[in-house]
Design a protein around this motif. Structure first.
Motif, short mmCIF file in Angstrom:
data_model
loop_
_atom_site.label_atom_id
_atom_site.label_comp_id
_atom_site.label_asym_id
_atom_site.label_seq_id
_atom_site.Cartn_x
_atom_site.Cartn_y
_atom_site.Cartn_z
N GLY A 111 36.52 -19.97 5.32
CA GLY A 111 36.23 -19.43 4.35
C GLY A 111 34.98 -18.72 3.77
N LYS A 114 32.23 -16.66 7.66
CA LYS A 114 31.50 -16.84 8.79
C LYS A 114 31.97 -15.59 9.71
N THR A 115 33.37 -15.52 9.87
CA THR A 115 33.69 -14.33 11.05
C THR A 115 33.51 -13.20 10.62
N THR A 116 33.52 -12.94 9.39
CA THR A 116 32.96 -11.52 9.11
C THR A 116 31.49 -11.20 9.04
N ARG A 250 28.76 -13.17 -0.28
CA ARG A 250 29.56 -12.97 -1.82
C ARG A 250 28.34 -12.97 -2.71
N ASP A 252 27.61 -10.17 -3.49
CA ASP A 252 27.90 -8.91 -4.54
C ASP A 252 28.66 -9.36 -5.73
P1 GDP Z 1 35.41 -17.61 7.59
O1 GDP Z 1 36.93 -18.48 7.53
O2 GDP Z 1 34.44 -18.42 7.21
O3 GDP Z 1 35.60 -17.03 8.92
O4 GDP Z 1 35.93 -16.57 6.50
P2 GDP Z 1 36.09 -14.92 6.73
O5 GDP Z 1 35.07 -14.24 7.43
O6 GDP Z 1 37.59 -14.80 7.30
O7 GDP Z 1 35.92 -14.35 5.08
C1 GDP Z 1 36.76 -14.74 4.22
C2 GDP Z 1 37.12 -13.79 2.95
O8 GDP Z 1 35.81 -13.49 2.58
C3 GDP Z 1 37.45 -12.40 3.90
O9 GDP Z 1 38.29 -11.75 3.02
C4 GDP Z 1 36.14 -11.47 3.68
O10 GDP Z 1 36.40 -10.16 3.68
C5 GDP Z 1 35.51 -12.21 2.56
N1 GDP Z 1 33.94 -11.87 2.64
C6 GDP Z 1 33.15 -12.37 3.55
N2 GDP Z 1 31.84 -12.23 3.11
C7 GDP Z 1 31.93 -11.50 2.13
C8 GDP Z 1 30.82 -11.14 0.95
O11 GDP Z 1 29.86 -11.00 1.19
N3 GDP Z 1 31.38 -10.56 0.03
C9 GDP Z 1 32.74 -10.49 -0.39
N4 GDP Z 1 32.98 -10.01 -1.49
N5 GDP Z 1 33.60 -10.95 0.39
C10 GDP Z 1 33.38 -11.43 1.70
#
Ligand code: GDP
Length: 297
Positions: A111, A114-116, A250, A252
Motif C-alpha cells: 500500500g 511500491k508497484t506504482t 503521496r 501530492d
Molecule cells: P503497493 O501495495 O505498495 O505496491 O502500492 P500500489 O503501488 O499498488 O499503490 C497503492 C495506491 O496508491 C494505488 O492506488 C496508487 O495509485 C496510489 N499511489 C501510489 N503512489 C502515489 C502517489 O505518489 N500519490 C498518490 N496520490 N497516490 C499514489
C-alpha cells in the motif's frame, strides 16, 4: 489555529518580517513556534530539537544587512538549515545503472505505492535515459499484485517478466537476471512482496532476494503521509536489508514536509524521489529546496 506547518511558519515569519529590529526574545518566540509546528507535522522530537538548536546558534549574532530585515534573516537561516538537513550527497535522481543489466530492488510495505513507483521509475529510465527496462513482480502471495505490474507495464511500454506459477521470489529474481542478460536489458527492477507490517517473513524474503540479485540500488518506498511511521519503517528496513535511498510517495496530498526532515536526519538515507500522484509521470527527483519551501510556506 494554524492548519499545518507551512501556514504556521508563514504566520510567524509574516509577523516577524514586519518588525524593524529583532530581539533575542523575538527569535526565541519564533523558534518556539517553529518547534511546535515541526512536532505537529510529525517531525520527531530529537530532530525538531537539534534543528532548532542549530538555527538558534546561527541566528544569534548573525549579521543583518540593510537589504534584509532581521525577520527575513531568521527566515533565511531556517530555510538554509532545512535544506542542509534535507540534502543528501550527489544527485538523488541518478540511479546507479552502469554495467548492464543493473538490478534495482524495490522494497516497502503493502500500500506504500511500491508497484506504482516501480513502473514510474521504469518509465522514467526508458523515456529520459533511453534505457531498456525489464520489470518483475516477486509478490507470489498476491497474484493481483503481479497482474497489476503487468498491466502497468503494458500501459507504459515496458516489458514485464512473464509470470510462471509456482516459482518463489528467489527463483523469479534469478530468472529476471537471466532474461535481462540474454535479451540485452539495461536494467531490471524487482518489485518485492509487501505486507501491511514488517514481519520476519517479509524481511527474510527481501534479504534472500537481495543476496541473489546483488542490487545496484535498493529503493525503499514509503508513504509520505505516514509521518513518523514512515521513518520507523525506513529505520527497520535499512537495518535489516540495507537501502540506498528512499522514495516518498503521496507528496501530492496535504503533504507534511516533516516526514522528509525526520527521514533524512534519523536514517541518514537520501530521499531520491517523491511520488506526486497516481499517474505514471507523477514522480520527481527529490529537491530539498522545494520541500523546504513547502515547509516554510
Ligand atoms: P503497493 O501495495 O505498495 O505496491 O502500492 P500500489 O503501488 O499498488 O499503490 C497503492 C495506491 O496508491 C494505488 O492506488 C496508487 O495509485 C496510489 N499511489 C501510489 N503512489 C502515489 C502517489 O505518489 N500519490 C498518490 N496520490 N497516490 C499514489
Amino acid at each position: 489555529m494554524f492548519e499545518n506547518l507551512s501556514e504556521r511558519l508563514s504566520g510567524v515569519f509574516d509577523r516577524l518580517t514586519k518588525q524593524g529590529a529583532l530581539s533575542e526574545d523575538d527569535v526565541r518566540t519564533a523558534l518556539r513556534e517553529v518547534r511546535v509546528a515541526l512536532l505537529e507535522a510529525d517531525v520527531s522530537l530529537p530532530v525538531a530539537r537539534s534543528f532548532i538548536k542549530n538555527v538558534e546558534k546561527k541566528a544569534t549574532g548573525a549579521a543583518v544587512t540593510k537589504s534584509i530585515t532581521p525577520g527575513q534573516q531568521v527566515v533565511k537561516i531556517v530555510h538554509d538549515e532545512l535544506i542542509a538537513t534535507l540534502r543528501g550527497e550527489g544527485d538523488p535522481g541518478k540511479l546507479k545503472i552502469d554495467n548492464p543489466p543493473a538490478p534495482i530492488l524495490m522494497v516497502g510495505l503493502q500500500g506504500s505505492g511500491k508497484t506504482t513507483t516501480t513502473a514510474k521509475l521504469a518509465k522514467r529510465l526508458k523515456d529520459r535515459e533511453g534505457k531498456k527496462v525489464l520489470m518483475a513482480s516477486l509478490d507470489t502471495n498476491r497474484p493481483a499484485a503481479m497482474e497489476q505490474l503487468a498491466i502497468l507495464g503494458t500501459q507504459i511500454g515496458v516489458d514485464t517478466l512473464p509470470i510462471v506459477p509456482g516459482e518463489d521470489p528467489v527463483q523469479i529474481a534469478k530468472r529476471a537476471n537471466t532474461q535481462a542478460s540474454l535479451a540485452g536489458y539495461d536494467v531490471y527492477m524487482l518489485d518485492t512482496a509487501g505486507r501491511l507490517h514488517i514481519d520476519e517473513e517479509l524481511i527474510a524474503q527481501a534479504a534472500a532476494v537481495r543476496d541473489v540479485a546483488n542490487p545496484r540500488e535498493t529503493l525503499l518506498v514509503v508513504d509520505g503521509l505516514t509521518g513518523q511511521d514512515a521513518v520507523n519503517v525506513a529505520t527497520e528496513f535499512d537495518d535489516k536489508i540495507g537501502v540506498s535511498g528512499v522514495v516518498l510517495t503521496r507528496m501530492d496530498g496535504d503533504g507534511r514536509g516533516g516526514a522528509a526532515l525526520s527521514m533524512r536526519e534519523i536514517t541518514g538515507k537520501p530521499i531520491r524521489f517523491v511520488g506526486l500522484g497516481e499517474k505514471m509521470d507523477a514522480i520527481e527527483t527529490f529537491e530539498p529546496e522545494r520541500i523546504a519551501g513547502r515547509i516554510l510556506g
